[in-house]
Design an enzyme around this catalytic site. Structure first.
Site, PDB file in Angstrom:
ATOM      1  CB  SER A 145      -2.399  11.396  32.461  1.00  0.00           C
ATOM      2  OG  SER A 145      -2.700  12.519  33.272  1.00  0.00           O
ATOM      3  CE1 TYR A 158      -0.249  14.615  28.631  1.00  0.00           C
ATOM      4  CE2 TYR A 158      -1.848  14.901  30.398  1.00  0.00           C
ATOM      5  CZ  TYR A 158      -0.655  14.375  29.931  1.00  0.00           C
ATOM      6  OH  TYR A 158       0.129  13.614  30.761  1.00  0.00           O
ATOM      7  CE  LYS A 162      -0.479  11.050  28.470  1.00  0.00           C
ATOM      8  NZ  LYS A 162       0.617  10.087  28.209  1.00  0.00           N
TER       9      LYS A 162
END
Length: 258
Positions: A145, A158, A162
């Site tokens: 991401s 998150y 990533k």
């Protein structure tokens, strides 16, 4: 003749937006598919629509055995594994770091980071064996991401996961660059998938207003479309793209330019 005629392509998170797009893209280019998702019905429904030889196996990518079983399925069904798209993942609640429940943080890391680790742990040895036997290597594309390249306020865990995916990608790419494997990551900005749809719903604002807020820092002032990310995934996996490895390719509407 398609770019992936006869190649065996494994895709995790195949029933979701990016996974579904990748499955359709590879099928259109002649690939044979091994698909996995936690949603067994959605997985079977997808497989029934694809113009390709397809094997499916439902399961949770946080369980290492699934990754082992998927590689075994590819070899038993099609004889080899040429490309792996490690796409399965989830997103956290959109809150500041102290408000993230610890069990949610653990789940994010188990799926988004360890899931990719387990996948590569079992994919790499198979591809390395094939290279030794046939001099034909393989390609792994990890879906990270833009949050794996920069900070992501209210997406801290998150983003940490990533960033970890990008680290795994670069490290493994360096380890196996001379052994016939190319390993790269795709780093999309917000894309029109169920994750973005859930953000819009949770915001309580009209869709146009919610998307405008979501893309406030994106020079193109819009979210990506699934087909745009699929194009990048196929580019990274394409065997003619033979000198690119260890790269984290941002598909971000210009975010990285500012």
């Amino acid at each position: 003749m398609g770019r992936f005629d006869g190649a065996t392509v494994l895709i995790t998170g195949a029933a979701g937006g990016l996974g579904r797009g990748a499955a359709k893209g590879f099928a259109a280019e002649g690939a044979r598919l091994v698909l996995s998702d936690i949603d067994e019905k959605a997985l079977a429904d997808l497989a029934a629509t694809l113009p390709a030889e397809t094997a499916i196996l439902a399961g949770n990518i946080a369980d290492e055995k699934l990754s082992e079983d998927l590689v075994r399925l590819a070899v038993e069904k099609f004889g080899r594994l040429d490309v792996a798209i490690n796409n399965a993942g989830i997103v956290q609640s959109f809150v500041r770091l102290p408000q993230v429940p610890s069990d949610e943080a653990r789940r994010i890391l188990e799926i988004d980071l360890l899931g990719v680790f387990y996948a590569m742990k079992h994919q790499i040895p198979q591809m390395e064996r094939q290279f030794k036997a046939t001099a034909k290597g393989g390609a792994i594309v990890n879906i990270a991401s833009v949050a794996g390249l920069v900070g992501a306020p209210k997406l801290s865990v998150y983003a940490a996961a990533k960033h970890g995916v990008v680290g795994l990608t670069k490290s493994a790419a360096a380890e196996y660059a001379s052994k016939g494997l190319r390993i790269n990551a795709i780093c999309p900005a917000h894309t029109r998938t169920a994750m973005v749809d859930s953000f819009v719903r949770a915001s309580g604002a009209p869709e146009a207003e919610a998307l405008a807020e979501l893309t406030r820092g994106v020079p193109m002032k819009r979210v990506a479309e699934v087909d745009e990310i699929t194009t990048a995934i196929l580019f990274a996996a394409d065997p003619t793209n033979s000198f690119m490895t260890g790269h984290a390719l941002a598909i971000d509407g210009g975010v990285g330019a500012i």
